[in-house]
Motif scaffolding. Structure first.
Motif, PDB file in Angstrom:
ATOM      1  N   GLU A   1      43.467  40.033  37.034  1.00 46.98           N
ATOM      2  CA  GLU A   1      43.788  38.987  36.187  1.00 46.98           C
ATOM      3  C   GLU A   1      43.877  37.778  37.405  1.00 46.98           C
ATOM      4  OE1 GLU A   1      45.599  39.887  31.880  1.00 46.98           O
ATOM      5  OE2 GLU A   1      47.136  39.202  33.453  1.00 46.98           O
ATOM      6  N   THR A   2      43.521  36.799  36.976  1.00 49.36           N
ATOM      7  CA  THR A   2      43.589  35.380  37.757  1.00 49.36           C
ATOM      8  C   THR A   2      44.456  34.301  37.253  1.00 49.36           C
ATOM      9  OG1 THR A   2      41.564  35.980  38.867  1.00 49.36           O
ATOM     10  CG2 THR A   2      42.692  33.739  39.134  1.00 49.36           C
ATOM     11  N   ALA A   3      45.530  33.776  37.915  1.00 49.18           N
ATOM     12  CA  ALA A   3      46.324  32.745  37.202  1.00 49.18           C
ATOM     13  C   ALA A   3      46.484  31.682  38.296  1.00 49.18           C
ATOM     14  CB  ALA A   3      47.481  33.134  36.663  1.00 49.18           C
ATOM     15  N   ILE A   4      46.767  30.355  37.705  1.00 45.14           N
ATOM     16  CA  ILE A   4      46.660  29.358  38.474  1.00 45.14           C
ATOM     17  C   ILE A   4      48.574  29.125  38.542  1.00 45.14           C
ATOM     18  CG2 ILE A   4      46.796  26.786  38.944  1.00 45.14           C
ATOM     19  CD1 ILE A   4      43.947  27.075  37.310  1.00 45.14           C
ATOM     20  N   VAL A   5      48.814  29.309  39.723  1.00 48.39           N
ATOM     21  CA  VAL A   5      50.235  29.000  40.160  1.00 48.39           C
ATOM     22  C   VAL A   5      50.513  27.752  40.852  1.00 48.39           C
ATOM     23  CG1 VAL A   5      52.540  30.237  40.912  1.00 48.39           C
ATOM     24  CG2 VAL A   5      50.676  31.640  39.754  1.00 48.39           C
ATOM     25  N   ASN A   6      51.415  27.012  40.395  1.00 46.64           N
ATOM     26  CA  ASN A   6      51.879  25.559  41.366  1.00 46.64           C
ATOM     27  C   ASN A   6      50.329  25.097  41.715  1.00 46.64           C
ATOM     28  OD1 ASN A   6      54.094  26.041  40.674  1.00 46.64           O
ATOM     29  ND2 ASN A   6      54.569  27.344  42.438  1.00 46.64           N
ATOM     30  N   GLY A   7      49.069  24.931  41.014  1.00 48.18           N
ATOM     31  CA  GLY A   7      48.097  24.465  41.621  1.00 48.18           C
ATOM     32  C   GLY A   7      47.110  25.318  42.399  1.00 48.18           C
ATOM     33  N   GLU A   8      47.559  26.434  42.616  1.00 50.27           N
ATOM     34  CA  GLU A   8      46.921  27.294  43.533  1.00 50.27           C
ATOM     35  C   GLU A   8      46.596  28.624  42.542  1.00 50.27           C
ATOM     36  OE1 GLU A   8      47.632  30.148  47.752  1.00 50.27           O
ATOM     37  OE2 GLU A   8      49.210  28.916  46.846  1.00 50.27           O
ATOM     38  N   THR A   9      45.191  29.137  42.872  1.00 48.32           N
ATOM     39  CA  THR A   9      44.582  30.338  42.294  1.00 48.32           C
ATOM     40  C   THR A   9      45.170  31.541  42.875  1.00 48.32           C
ATOM     41  OG1 THR A   9      42.940  28.985  41.413  1.00 48.32           O
ATOM     42  CG2 THR A   9      42.766  31.498  41.482  1.00 48.32           C
ATOM     43  N   LYS A  10      45.824  32.363  42.261  1.00 47.77           N
ATOM     44  CA  LYS A  10      46.350  33.680  42.640  1.00 47.77           C
ATOM     45  C   LYS A  10      45.743  34.637  41.807  1.00 47.77           C
ATOM     46  CE  LYS A  10      50.389  31.917  44.735  1.00 47.77           C
ATOM     47  NZ  LYS A  10      52.028  32.216  45.129  1.00 47.77           N
ATOM     48  N   ASP A  11      45.688  35.903  42.301  1.00 50.10           N
ATOM     49  CA  ASP A  11      45.187  37.005  41.752  1.00 50.10           C
ATOM     50  C   ASP A  11      46.129  38.289  41.723  1.00 50.10           C
ATOM     51  OD1 ASP A  11      42.174  36.686  42.033  1.00 50.10           O
ATOM     52  OD2 ASP A  11      42.416  36.722  44.130  1.00 50.10           O
ATOM     53  N   PHE A  12      46.049  38.795  40.366  1.00 54.66           N
ATOM     54  CA  PHE A  12      46.975  39.863  40.217  1.00 54.66           C
ATOM     55  C   PHE A  12      46.550  41.136  39.542  1.00 54.66           C
ATOM     56  CE2 PHE A  12      48.942  35.489  39.556  1.00 54.66           C
ATOM     57  CZ  PHE A  12      50.231  35.875  39.953  1.00 54.66           C
ATOM     58  N   LEU A  13      47.409  42.189  39.846  1.00 54.31           N
ATOM     59  CA  LEU A  13      46.838  43.366  39.171  1.00 54.31           C
ATOM     60  C   LEU A  13      47.862  43.648  38.122  1.00 54.31           C
ATOM     61  CD1 LEU A  13      45.261  46.036  38.922  1.00 54.31           C
ATOM     62  CD2 LEU A  13      46.729  47.096  40.689  1.00 54.31           C
ATOM     63  N   ALA A  14      47.288  43.608  36.759  1.00 56.94           N
ATOM     64  CA  ALA A  14      48.011  43.767  35.612  1.00 56.94           C
ATOM     65  C   ALA A  14      48.131  44.930  34.782  1.00 56.94           C
ATOM     66  CB  ALA A  14      47.695  42.433  34.617  1.00 56.94           C
ATOM     67  N   ARG A  15      48.970  45.487  34.281  1.00 59.81           N
ATOM     68  CA  ARG A  15      49.080  46.597  33.525  1.00 59.81           C
ATOM     69  C   ARG A  15      49.893  46.362  32.152  1.00 59.81           C
ATOM     70  NH1 ARG A  15      49.798  52.918  35.068  1.00 59.81           N
ATOM     71  NH2 ARG A  15      47.779  52.255  35.935  1.00 59.81           N
TER      72      ARG A  15
END
Length: 532
Positions: free
Chosen positions: A83-97
């Motif tokens: 999953e990808t989310a925008i955190v404080n204007g920055e795009t970050k990648d996450f491994l979600a379960r």
């Protein structure tokens, strides 16, 4: 065992774990988020409760999260997502379960999730992929560069080598022959360096297909000893050979190339003392060793010596000592054959290179054929009834080649282009026995075009030799496809004589020639390129 309050430990885990933890109800509303989630997204647990992803993320991202939640709720499976989310204007990648949990008190289902940020890892993977792509691009560029410089260097050397072949049979004066020998030695040195470039190009093209068979290792070692003994003697070295009487399972031409490189290095880098070439039984294998009393290889350089263009003790890049490709070729061919190569060295005392080869059952004895006798040097004249078509646009090479073929008693018909070849074919009496064509001809034509034209006009499968200074992989594949012998310039006179003699001595029908050429191509090219 003491009873513990499990809910207390779970609450502590929920609060302390350095990962995003959350619980959502079936409608997608947050029920609980942990402190790490609060810090990551800058929102408190109290503010998050009762709200959905649509309150925090862009619509398309919120819809994506909701789709994943519904999949978990409907299937009951534990699913893992990138999953990808925008955190404080920055795009970050996450491994979600995400997984589904049922609350026994109210019978409702909830989505529990845990996410770990992997932005740095993803970027490292992307950088690695980009680096690999750049390395592949550089490798292709290197092959193209080697092919280009190889072609440009081979043309003048080819002419000089052929003229030397003509002179060799006409000079009786000892002083003149000494000069001739020195010139040939210089040309041979350049020829060896270009041979290394050719080998590297063939390895890059992945066109070398090993042909393993039982090989008497003793015969190979004795042949190499006879070849290098004069060089060792000139340096005041003692070259000793200790063969063994076993057959090994290998490709003889490729093994010969490996051992020749190792032995050449040993003789070149040993100032005094001796060089030993020998083999010994090692279980179900034979270990061939090349031992020298040279200066040895410093520990810090041992992992580099099998790299391309690296030379120990040659920081000035003295090209009289070659390109530094010998050991790189040794390692790549040995890896292809599955023959481990090892190095042991002591500074000031010498080095030992060894290669381990599996044993094989002895080969059945085969009587030497007339063609084999000729390849070993028996006989010099050729049948004057043979007509040779020679297509070459370089006047110097054409003149040298014509003189050399005529010196061997052959009749030669010259052409410098496809148009001239057509005119020659119109006036030829009888069928030519062989066509020899340079690859690059005027107006974008190629040697393959010349071969095709000659075969069409004659109406048979005319044997062909294509000569080129181009080591590009495409040339190798093209020669294989049209059933031609491929020789890389500069071709030495003796090498050319051997392959021409071999072709002319084959009494097979023309229809049988092309069927066998593709099978013989790789082994024949290696044998002609590395005589002996």
């Amino acid at each position: 065992m003491d009873d513990v309050n499990l809910s207390h430990f779970l609450r502590a885990f929920f609060d302390q774990v350095p990962a995003i933890l959350y619980i959502k109800d079936a409608d997608g509303r947050y029920v609980k988020i942990n402190p790490h989630c609060e810090r990551t997204f800058g929102i408190s647990d109290a503010d998050a409760r009762g709200r959905t992803d649509a309150d925090f993320f862009p619509p398309e991202l919120a819809d994506h999260f909701r789709s994943n939640d519904l999949m978990v709720l409907e299937t009951g499976q534990t699913l893992t997502f990138d999953e990808t989310a925008i955190v404080n204007g920055e795009t970050k990648d996450f491994l979600a379960r995400k997984f589904r949990v049922r609350d026994e008190r109210n019978g409702k289902y909830y989505v529990c999730g845990i996410s770990t940020e992997v932005t740095r890892l993803k970027r490292s993977e992307q950088e690695l992929a980009a680096a690999n792509a750049e390395a592949e691009r550089a490798s292709r560029a290197k092959s193209q560069f080697l092919a280009a410089i190889s072609h440009d260097m081979r043309q003048p050397i080819q002419a000089a080598s052929l003229f030397l072949g003509v002179l060799e049979g006409r000079i009786d004066d000892s002083k003149a022959r000494e000069v001739l020998d020195r010139v040939r030695s210089s040309i041979d040195a350049v020829h060896g360096m270009l041979g290394d470039l050719l080998d590297l190009s063939r390895l890059d093209a992945e066109l070398i297909e090993p042909t393993r068979k039982p090989v008497p290792i003793g015969a190979i070692l004795q042949s190499l000893h006879a070849e290098f003994a004069p060089q060792a003697e000139l340096k005041g070295l003692t070259l000793r050979c200790v063969p063994c009487h076993h057959d090994v399972a290998t490709d003889p031409d490729l093994l010969n190339r490996i051992l020749r490189n190792l032995l050449a290095n040993a003789v070149a880098h040993t100032a005094s003392g001796r060089v030993l070439l020998g083999c010994r039984r090692h279980g179900q294998a034979i270990r061939v060793e090349v031992v020298d009393t040279g200066a040895g290889i410093p520990m810090a350089q041992r992992h580099k010596i099998f790299e391309e263009f690296y030379q120990v003790g040659n920081p000035e890049r003295d090209r009289s000592r070659g390109f530094g490709l010998g050991l790189a070729i040794v390692r790549r061919i040995a890896d292809m054959l599955g023959h481990p190569v090892e190095l042991r060295s002591t500074e000031g005392k010498g080095s030992t290179f060894s290669i381990t080869i599996p044993l094989a059952e002895p080969r059945p004895s085969v009587a030497e054929t007339p063609a084999a006798s000729i390849a070993n040097g028996a006989g010099t004249g050729m049948d004057q009834r043979h007509q040779i078509l020679l297509v070459e646009d370089d006047p110097a090479v054409l003149g040298a080649m014509s003189m050399l073929l005529e010196e061997w008693g052959l009749r030669v018909m010259n052409a410098q282009s496809l148009d001239e070849l057509g005119a020659v074919l119109d006036g030829v009496a009888g069928s030519p026995s062989l066509i020899i064509a340079d690859y690059r001809l005027p107006e974008g034509a190629t040697g393959a075009d010349a071969v095709a034209l000659a075969r069409k006009r004659i109406g048979g499968d005319l044997p062909a030799i294509i000569m080129t200074g181009d080591t590009a992989p495409e040339r190798l594949r093209e020669a294989r496809a049209n059933g031609s012998h491929l020789l890389h310039k500069p071709v030495q006179a003796e090498q050319l004589r051997r392959v021409v003699q071999d072709i002319l001595n084959q009494a097979r029908p023309a229809s049988a020639i092309s069927a066998s050429k593709a099978d013989e191509w790789e082994q024949g090219l290696s044998r002609l390129h590395h005589p002996g």
